[in-house]
Design a protein around this motif. Sequence first.
Motif, mmCIF file in Angstrom:
data_model
loop_
_atom_site.group_PDB
_atom_site.id
_atom_site.type_symbol
_atom_site.label_atom_id
_atom_site.label_comp_id
_atom_site.label_asym_id
_atom_site.label_seq_id
_atom_site.Cartn_x
_atom_site.Cartn_y
_atom_site.Cartn_z
ATOM 1 N N ALA A 45 0.836 -1.213 0.000
ATOM 2 C CA ALA A 45 0.000 0.000 0.000
ATOM 3 C C ALA A 45 0.865 1.255 0.000
ATOM 4 C CB ALA A 45 -0.927 0.005 1.216
ATOM 5 N N CYS A 49 1.204 4.030 -3.082
ATOM 6 C CA CYS A 49 1.029 5.468 -2.851
ATOM 7 C C CYS A 49 2.223 6.238 -3.399
ATOM 8 C CB CYS A 49 0.867 5.755 -1.368
ATOM 9 S SG CYS A 49 -0.732 5.276 -0.699
ATOM 10 N N GLU A 120 -9.464 6.278 -1.928
ATOM 11 C CA GLU A 120 -8.360 5.470 -2.450
ATOM 12 C C GLU A 120 -7.001 6.013 -2.012
ATOM 13 O OE1 GLU A 120 -6.218 2.531 -4.213
ATOM 14 O OE2 GLU A 120 -8.370 2.585 -3.895
ATOM 15 N N LYS A 123 -5.780 6.552 1.798
ATOM 16 C CA LYS A 123 -5.038 5.471 2.461
ATOM 17 C C LYS A 123 -3.558 5.812 2.604
ATOM 18 C CE LYS A 123 -8.163 2.021 0.602
ATOM 19 N NZ LYS A 123 -8.336 0.966 -0.396
#
Length: 130
Positions: A45, A49, A120, A123
């Motif tokens: 994750a 990003c 989205e 996060k």
Amino acid sequence: MKLRRTRLAATALGLAGLSLFASSGTAQAAHGMPYVGYGYENIPAAVKCAQHISNVFGGYSGPIIEDGRYGPETEWAIQKFQKRMVDTGRAPLVADGIVGPATGSAMLRVLWDAGIRDAEYGKCWAALPS
């Protein structure tokens, strides 16, 4: 009874202060998240990003795949981002391709400044080190 009222009042003041702080326009991020880069845990994750922010804000000459896997293209895109940004003290970021607290904070700052607060990429606030 008086002690209970005092505790309730203190709790109410504390909650009011937290809500004021949360709505004051400052970005809130999770501290202590693992770095992104070679030799680090590379949580997918956080890598995703970093890839997205590098694609959108980093001046990379072509989009990289946002797959959550750290590799040479991700490293290079992060370096391009780092060369364009400064830390919170206005000093240039070290262009090492690693997302640590300084680069993570810069990435979160560009999201905040751009008004990106959707689910989205919201996060990212919890995933990137800062």
